[in-house]
Design a protein around this motif. Structure first.
Motif, mmCIF file in Angstrom:
data_model
loop_
_atom_site.group_PDB
_atom_site.id
_atom_site.type_symbol
_atom_site.label_atom_id
_atom_site.label_comp_id
_atom_site.label_asym_id
_atom_site.label_seq_id
_atom_site.Cartn_x
_atom_site.Cartn_y
_atom_site.Cartn_z
ATOM 1 N N GLU A 114 1.708 -18.474 6.998
ATOM 2 C CA GLU A 114 2.382 -18.190 8.276
ATOM 3 C C GLU A 114 1.431 -18.173 9.464
ATOM 4 O O GLU A 114 1.875 -18.068 10.611
ATOM 5 C CB GLU A 114 3.170 -16.883 8.206
ATOM 6 N N ASP A 115 0.145 -18.268 9.228
ATOM 7 C CA ASP A 115 -0.825 -18.400 10.321
ATOM 8 C C ASP A 115 -0.936 -19.848 10.801
ATOM 9 O O ASP A 115 -1.612 -20.131 11.796
ATOM 10 C CB ASP A 115 -2.212 -17.928 9.883
ATOM 11 N N SER B 252 0.600 -8.776 13.531
ATOM 12 C CA SER B 252 0.580 -9.692 12.394
ATOM 13 C C SER B 252 -0.829 -10.103 11.973
ATOM 14 O O SER B 252 -1.009 -10.616 10.865
ATOM 15 C CB SER B 252 1.394 -10.946 12.724
ATOM 16 N N LYS C 220 -3.038 -16.755 5.912
ATOM 17 C CA LYS C 220 -1.747 -16.889 5.243
ATOM 18 C C LYS C 220 -1.057 -18.161 5.735
ATOM 19 O O LYS C 220 -1.319 -18.622 6.851
ATOM 20 C CB LYS C 220 -0.864 -15.682 5.562
#
Length: 115
Positions: free
Chosen positions: A88-89, A62, A86
């Protein structure tokens, strides 16, 4: 005693960059494999990147191509350069090493990526 102290987290917009640092003491840093993990709310802690004492690296799929782990043996410090961040990080990021079968962790540093 082994101590790991992370720094460098913060709030950043998507697409931005951050550099995390993990200063260590109480260990022979140059011979230790070092790792960065992260844990998002409600999720398990996951391995992000690893660097051996010789400088070999490995990354979670990822983050490949976006994150870079490095080390400065003279400063007993490991870094995580994070680019193209991002949402999602978003997670708490932890520094880790293992010595004589004992896992050591830092206190963590929060990274929040806004969309």
């Amino acid at each position: 005693q082994v101590q790991l102290v992370e720094s460098g987290g913060g709030l950043v917009q998507a697409g931005g960059s951050l550099r995390l640092s993990c200063a260590t003491s109480g260990m022979i840093f140059s011979s230790n494999t070092m790792a960065w993990y992260r844990q998002a709310p409600g999720k398990q802690r996951e391995l992000v990147a690893v660097i051996t004492g010789r400088g070999s690296t490995n990354y979670a799929d990822s983050v490949k191509g976006r994150f870079t782990i490095s080390r400065d043996n003279a400063k007993s410090t490991v870094y995580l350069q994070m680019n193209s961040l991002k949402p999602e990080d978003t997670a708490a990021y932890y520094c880790n090493t293992v010595g004589l079968g004992v896992a050591y962790w830092g206190q963590g540093t929060q990274v929040t990526v806004s969309s």
